[in-house]
Scaffold this active site. Structure first.
Site, PDB file in Angstrom:
ATOM      1  N   LYS A  53      65.621  50.558  23.378  1.00  0.00           N
ATOM      2  CA  LYS A  53      65.562  49.998  21.941  1.00  0.00           C
ATOM      3  C   LYS A  53      65.235  50.782  20.994  1.00  0.00           C
ATOM      4  CE  LYS A  53      67.471  47.464  24.411  1.00  0.00           C
ATOM      5  NZ  LYS A  53      67.757  47.354  25.870  1.00  0.00           N
ATOM      6  N   HIS A 442      69.604  29.318   3.598  1.00  0.00           N
ATOM      7  CA  HIS A 442      70.580  30.348   2.964  1.00  0.00           C
ATOM      8  C   HIS A 442      70.321  31.332   2.259  1.00  0.00           C
ATOM      9  CE1 HIS A 442      74.899  30.341   1.745  1.00  0.00           C
ATOM     10  NE2 HIS A 442      74.618  30.506   0.604  1.00  0.00           N
TER      11      HIS A 442
HETATM   12  P1  FAD Z   1      59.046  47.048  36.874  1.00  0.00           P
HETATM   13  O1  FAD Z   1      59.040  47.321  35.419  1.00  0.00           O
HETATM   14  O2  FAD Z   1      60.233  47.797  37.633  1.00  0.00           O
HETATM   15  O3  FAD Z   1      57.620  47.738  37.276  1.00  0.00           O
HETATM   16  C1  FAD Z   1      57.345  47.879  38.544  1.00  0.00           C
HETATM   17  C2  FAD Z   1      56.290  48.839  38.885  1.00  0.00           C
HETATM   18  O4  FAD Z   1      55.827  48.772  40.112  1.00  0.00           O
HETATM   19  C3  FAD Z   1      56.759  50.215  38.467  1.00  0.00           C
HETATM   20  O5  FAD Z   1      55.726  50.690  37.477  1.00  0.00           O
HETATM   21  C4  FAD Z   1      56.616  51.026  39.892  1.00  0.00           C
HETATM   22  O6  FAD Z   1      56.110  52.185  39.384  1.00  0.00           O
HETATM   23  C5  FAD Z   1      55.447  50.162  40.413  1.00  0.00           C
HETATM   24  N1  FAD Z   1      55.734  50.183  42.082  1.00  0.00           N
HETATM   25  C6  FAD Z   1      56.746  50.196  42.853  1.00  0.00           C
HETATM   26  N2  FAD Z   1      56.679  50.064  43.947  1.00  0.00           N
HETATM   27  C7  FAD Z   1      55.153  50.450  44.081  1.00  0.00           C
HETATM   28  C8  FAD Z   1      54.348  50.606  45.148  1.00  0.00           C
HETATM   29  N3  FAD Z   1      54.737  50.560  46.489  1.00  0.00           N
HETATM   30  N4  FAD Z   1      52.877  50.801  45.097  1.00  0.00           N
HETATM   31  C9  FAD Z   1      52.412  50.944  43.744  1.00  0.00           C
HETATM   32  N5  FAD Z   1      53.389  50.647  42.698  1.00  0.00           N
HETATM   33  C10 FAD Z   1      54.897  50.383  42.707  1.00  0.00           C
HETATM   34  N6  FAD Z   1      64.958  43.829  30.394  1.00  0.00           N
HETATM   35  C11 FAD Z   1      64.920  43.095  29.334  1.00  0.00           C
HETATM   36  O7  FAD Z   1      64.450  42.100  29.224  1.00  0.00           O
HETATM   37  N7  FAD Z   1      65.339  43.674  27.998  1.00  0.00           N
HETATM   38  C12 FAD Z   1      65.966  44.824  27.911  1.00  0.00           C
HETATM   39  O8  FAD Z   1      66.137  45.211  26.533  1.00  0.00           O
HETATM   40  C13 FAD Z   1      65.804  45.693  28.937  1.00  0.00           C
HETATM   41  N8  FAD Z   1      66.440  47.008  28.754  1.00  0.00           N
HETATM   42  C14 FAD Z   1      66.381  47.947  29.941  1.00  0.00           C
HETATM   43  C15 FAD Z   1      67.170  49.125  29.803  1.00  0.00           C
HETATM   44  C16 FAD Z   1      66.985  49.836  30.903  1.00  0.00           C
HETATM   45  C17 FAD Z   1      67.551  51.219  30.720  1.00  0.00           C
HETATM   46  C18 FAD Z   1      66.401  49.426  32.195  1.00  0.00           C
HETATM   47  C19 FAD Z   1      66.912  50.153  33.211  1.00  0.00           C
HETATM   48  C20 FAD Z   1      66.173  48.035  32.406  1.00  0.00           C
HETATM   49  C21 FAD Z   1      66.080  47.362  31.170  1.00  0.00           C
HETATM   50  N9  FAD Z   1      65.727  46.044  31.326  1.00  0.00           N
HETATM   51  C22 FAD Z   1      65.664  44.975  30.111  1.00  0.00           C
HETATM   52  C23 FAD Z   1      65.151  45.455  32.463  1.00  0.00           C
HETATM   53  C24 FAD Z   1      63.454  45.506  32.710  1.00  0.00           C
HETATM   54  O9  FAD Z   1      63.148  46.741  32.544  1.00  0.00           O
HETATM   55  C25 FAD Z   1      63.255  45.020  34.085  1.00  0.00           C
HETATM   56  O10 FAD Z   1      63.692  43.781  34.066  1.00  0.00           O
HETATM   57  C26 FAD Z   1      61.639  44.786  34.017  1.00  0.00           C
HETATM   58  O11 FAD Z   1      60.936  46.023  33.958  1.00  0.00           O
HETATM   59  C27 FAD Z   1      61.227  44.243  35.367  1.00  0.00           C
HETATM   60  O12 FAD Z   1      59.815  44.310  35.519  1.00  0.00           O
HETATM   61  P2  FAD Z   1      59.124  44.169  36.859  1.00  0.00           P
HETATM   62  O13 FAD Z   1      57.490  44.161  36.380  1.00  0.00           O
HETATM   63  O14 FAD Z   1      59.515  43.149  37.792  1.00  0.00           O
HETATM   64  O15 FAD Z   1      59.299  45.739  37.464  1.00  0.00           O
HETATM   65  P1  NAD Z   2      75.071  45.710  35.478  1.00  0.00           P
HETATM   66  O1  NAD Z   2      74.931  44.935  36.603  1.00  0.00           O
HETATM   67  O2  NAD Z   2      74.787  45.162  33.864  1.00  0.00           O
HETATM   68  O3  NAD Z   2      76.266  46.558  34.930  1.00  0.00           O
HETATM   69  C1  NAD Z   2      76.838  47.126  36.103  1.00  0.00           C
HETATM   70  C2  NAD Z   2      78.456  47.457  35.945  1.00  0.00           C
HETATM   71  O4  NAD Z   2      78.850  48.340  36.734  1.00  0.00           O
HETATM   72  C3  NAD Z   2      79.106  46.007  36.249  1.00  0.00           C
HETATM   73  O5  NAD Z   2      79.885  45.890  34.959  1.00  0.00           O
HETATM   74  C4  NAD Z   2      79.911  46.544  37.508  1.00  0.00           C
HETATM   75  O6  NAD Z   2      81.146  45.687  37.412  1.00  0.00           O
HETATM   76  C5  NAD Z   2      80.220  47.943  37.291  1.00  0.00           C
HETATM   77  N1  NAD Z   2      80.444  48.566  38.343  1.00  0.00           N
HETATM   78  C6  NAD Z   2      79.873  48.711  39.703  1.00  0.00           C
HETATM   79  N2  NAD Z   2      80.173  49.442  40.701  1.00  0.00           N
HETATM   80  C7  NAD Z   2      80.928  50.391  39.883  1.00  0.00           C
HETATM   81  C8  NAD Z   2      81.744  51.382  40.171  1.00  0.00           C
HETATM   82  N3  NAD Z   2      81.697  52.162  41.230  1.00  0.00           N
HETATM   83  N4  NAD Z   2      82.490  52.039  39.352  1.00  0.00           N
HETATM   84  C9  NAD Z   2      82.504  51.410  37.893  1.00  0.00           C
HETATM   85  N5  NAD Z   2      81.861  50.521  37.695  1.00  0.00           N
HETATM   86  C10 NAD Z   2      81.267  49.651  38.452  1.00  0.00           C
HETATM   87  O7  NAD Z   2      73.815  47.012  35.589  1.00  0.00           O
HETATM   88  P2  NAD Z   2      73.312  47.997  34.860  1.00  0.00           P
HETATM   89  O8  NAD Z   2      73.932  48.416  33.414  1.00  0.00           O
HETATM   90  O9  NAD Z   2      73.041  49.109  35.634  1.00  0.00           O
HETATM   91  O10 NAD Z   2      72.019  47.351  34.343  1.00  0.00           O
HETATM   92  C11 NAD Z   2      71.029  46.935  35.438  1.00  0.00           C
HETATM   93  C12 NAD Z   2      70.296  45.698  34.953  1.00  0.00           C
HETATM   94  O11 NAD Z   2      69.372  46.017  34.261  1.00  0.00           O
HETATM   95  C13 NAD Z   2      71.030  44.484  34.278  1.00  0.00           C
HETATM   96  O12 NAD Z   2      71.793  43.910  35.132  1.00  0.00           O
HETATM   97  C14 NAD Z   2      70.083  43.865  33.675  1.00  0.00           C
HETATM   98  O13 NAD Z   2      69.288  42.941  34.572  1.00  0.00           O
HETATM   99  C15 NAD Z   2      68.938  45.116  33.349  1.00  0.00           C
HETATM  100  N6  NAD Z   2      69.253  45.616  32.103  1.00  0.00           N
HETATM  101  C16 NAD Z   2      68.795  44.569  30.857  1.00  0.00           C
HETATM  102  C17 NAD Z   2      69.159  44.925  29.537  1.00  0.00           C
HETATM  103  C18 NAD Z   2      68.796  44.029  28.445  1.00  0.00           C
HETATM  104  O14 NAD Z   2      68.315  43.096  28.839  1.00  0.00           O
HETATM  105  N7  NAD Z   2      69.389  44.302  27.156  1.00  0.00           N
HETATM  106  C19 NAD Z   2      69.417  46.321  29.213  1.00  0.00           C
HETATM  107  C20 NAD Z   2      69.562  47.301  30.408  1.00  0.00           C
HETATM  108  C21 NAD Z   2      69.255  46.836  31.770  1.00  0.00           C
END
Ligand code: FAD
Ligand code: NAD
Length: 470
Positions: A53, A442
């Site tokens: 973000k 508004h």
């Molecule tokens: P995580 O955040 O994955 O945290 C898990 C933690 O556990 C990690 O720090 C890891 O190091 C630790 N861990 C794992 N295994 C072990 C172990 N065996 N021992 C000790 N530690 C361990 N979600 C949104 O709601 N809004 C967004 O805008 C958004 N944007 C995203 C953008 C990207 C690029 C990505 C990849 C994800 C995004 N998400 C977003 C999804 C969001 O990041 C996840 O849903 C969220 O982080 C999940 O939280 P969690 O606590 O379940 O796990």
């Molecule tokens: P996603 O599930 O959102 O999208 C993956 C896309 O890849 C799908 O449209 C799927 O049809 C396509 N796909 C799968 N296999 C493919 C292939 N072999 N070739 C071409 N297309 C293929 O997954 P993501 O974008 O990796 O994000 C993972 C998750 O992380 C999201 O589902 C979401 O839960 C979380 N996330 C959330 C936010 C947010 O809240 N703004 C932002 C980033 C990630």
């Protein structure tokens, strides 16, 4: 090496884990949290929500300077100092890591470094830190998820990125291929396109953001078509290979194969739960066939001493869902009657943003749920016109009998902020009249929510719709 004993052990320091730990400490429990990363914060803070973000905010500024030409303002193309941009983004993360460390300290939650795995239902082994064994009364698994990969997409090359490496913005490639037209592909594609890359997206299915309502995706798809070099639907990546300074990618569409070269590739085809290697087989907790830890509405697993929250405990994989589950788990352990039954909003932070909550039209069709939809097109919104962003739509899904708002979908600038009203409406069981009679200031985009309710009731005056009632 040292051992440790605690009432509650949380495994994983992301939003699910630290929320559970902090809530449990506030409820009087003695809590420790094991995190294998150098810093707490998880994917969300360190390589997900927050860094993406921050970069999307920079992208928005760049895109807005281009659009300002339409109202007579011309800017030079911004000079992009990648080191400074990266430094700013990393500064945002460090600020919040510092805040989290302070919260651990103030609450007396012990942060243990290392990788945890269950020895049995009461003991965890920890590798790589100062503590090697933790005995616990209860444990909460919050180990999150990692990027998925598939054969053909798993070429080991610094030019093939996942979301973590893409967020490092090592360079702005001239030609970037994004595999996957989902959340990550579209958000990070937007960042790289704004920074100057020619972005191509390939998506396996027949539309971007599969699962989201098509009428909400349409305005985004139209804009993406202008921002990106190309979007290839129903296309598969059959393979990749290093070729000189780039990556040669083989595409497969309708049985025909073609090859194209890119400077870099971002693979964003979904995420997988981190449940393997946790020693779950030494406990009574079960995983489903996709690797998610199976939990009930109280976040309890099949093992009475172990709960699970966040990405590892099922979809949607969103930070706010993880945090809410963390609170539920802590409250359940403190003897409360909490359970997870909240409305989980979804926001895709693209340009325009797409957001929805509650029932979607797609889900209503799939489940045969009868709904009436009411839409307010942003072309009729004064505020949208002043922003030059009239392509948005605000949509309500309403129960025809009770007139209860069952779902809200919005596409448009700032939809992610606007959806909060929809969440409240669905959570509180609001009827269309509640939204229609609430005065929205508004000129704001929030008026489109009241407007959609008025469209449903036939009382809208900003649009001409045939009256359905008095
Ligand atoms: P995580 O955040 O994955 O945290 C898990 C933690 O556990 C990690 O720090 C890891 O190091 C630790 N861990 C794992 N295994 C072990 C172990 N065996 N021992 C000790 N530690 C361990 N979600 C949104 O709601 N809004 C967004 O805008 C958004 N944007 C995203 C953008 C990207 C690029 C990505 C990849 C994800 C995004 N998400 C977003 C999804 C969001 O990041 C996840 O849903 C969220 O982080 C999940 O939280 P969690 O606590 O379940 O796990
Ligand atoms: P996603 O599930 O959102 O999208 C993956 C896309 O890849 C799908 O449209 C799927 O049809 C396509 N796909 C799968 N296999 C493919 C292939 N072999 N070739 C071409 N297309 C293929 O997954 P993501 O974008 O990796 O994000 C993972 C998750 O992380 C999201 O589902 C979401 O839960 C979380 N996330 C959330 C936010 C947010 O809240 N703004 C932002 C980033 C990630």
């Amino acid at each position: 090496m040292a051992g440790h004993k605690t009432d509650l052990l949380v495994i994983g320091g992301g939003p699910g884990g630290y929320t559970a730990a902090f809530r449990a400490a506030d409820l009087g429990m003695q809590v420790a949290l094991v995190e294998m990363d150098e810093r707490p914060g998880g994917v969300c803070l360190l390589r997900g929500c927050i860094p993406s973000k921050a970069l999307l905010h920079a992208a928005k500024l760049i895109l807005e300077t281009e659009e300002a030409k339409a109202f007579g303002l011309s800017f030079e193309r911004p000079k992009i100092d990648l080191d400074a941009l990266r430094g700013w983004k990393d500064g945002v993360l460090s600020h919040h890591v510092g805040g989290l460390m302070d919260l651990f300290k103030r609450r007396g939650v012990r942060l243990i470094r290392g990788r945890a795995a269950f020895e049995n239902s009461g003991v965890v082994r920890v590798e790589g830190g100062e503590v090697s064994r933790v005995e616990f009364g209860h444990a909460i698994i919050a180990t999150g998820s990692r990027p998925a990969t598939f054969p053909g997409l798993d070429l080991q090359s610094p030019r093939v990125m996942d979301s973590t490496s893409a967020l490092q913005i090592a360079e702005v490639p001239k030609a970037l291929l994004v595999v996957g037209g989902g959340y990550i592909g579209l958000e990070l594609g937007t960042v790289y396109a704004a920074l100057g890359s020619r972005v191509t997206v390939v998506e396996l299915t027949d539309g971007l953001l599969p699962g989201a309502d098509r009428d909400l995706v349409r305005p985004l798809a139209a804009r993406v078509a202008k921002q990106f070099e190309s979007v290839q639907l129903q296309t598969k990546v059959a393979g990749m290979r290093e070729a000189g300074e780039g990556i040669a990618v083989t595409f497969e569409k309708d049985g025909a194969k073609t090859e194209e070269a890119f400077d870099r590739v971002l693979v964003a085809v979904g995420r997988r739960p981190n449940s393997a290697g946790l020693g779950l087989e030494s406990t009574k907790a079960a995983v489903d066939r996709r690797g998610f830890v199976v939990v009930d509405r109280q976040q309890r697993t099949g093992d009475e001493r172990i709960l699970a929250v966040g990405d590892v405990a099922g979809e949607p994989m969103l930070a706010h869902k993880a945090m809410q589950e963390g609170k539920v788990a802590a409250e359940v352990l403190a003897g409360g009657r909490a359970s997870f039954d909240a409305v989980v909003p979804a926001v895709v932070f693209t340009d325009p943003e797409i957001a929805w909550c509650g029932l979607t039209e797609t889900e209503a069709k799939q489940k045969g749920i009868e709904v009436r939809t009411a839409k307010f097109p942003w072309a009729a919104s004064g505020r949208a016109s002043t922003l030059g962003r009239t392509e948005g739509v605000t949509k309500l899904l309403i129960d025809p009998e009770t007139e209860r708002v069952l779902g809200v979908g919005i596409v448009g600038a700032g939809a992610g902020e606007l959806i909060a009203e929809g969440v409240l409406a669905v959570e509180m069981g609001a009827v269309a009249q509640d939204l229609a009679l609430s005065i929205h200031p508004h000129p704001t985009l929030s008026e489109t929510l009241g407007g959609a309710a008025q469209v449903f009731l036939g009382t809208a005056t900003d649009l001409y719709v045939r009256r359905k009632s008095k």
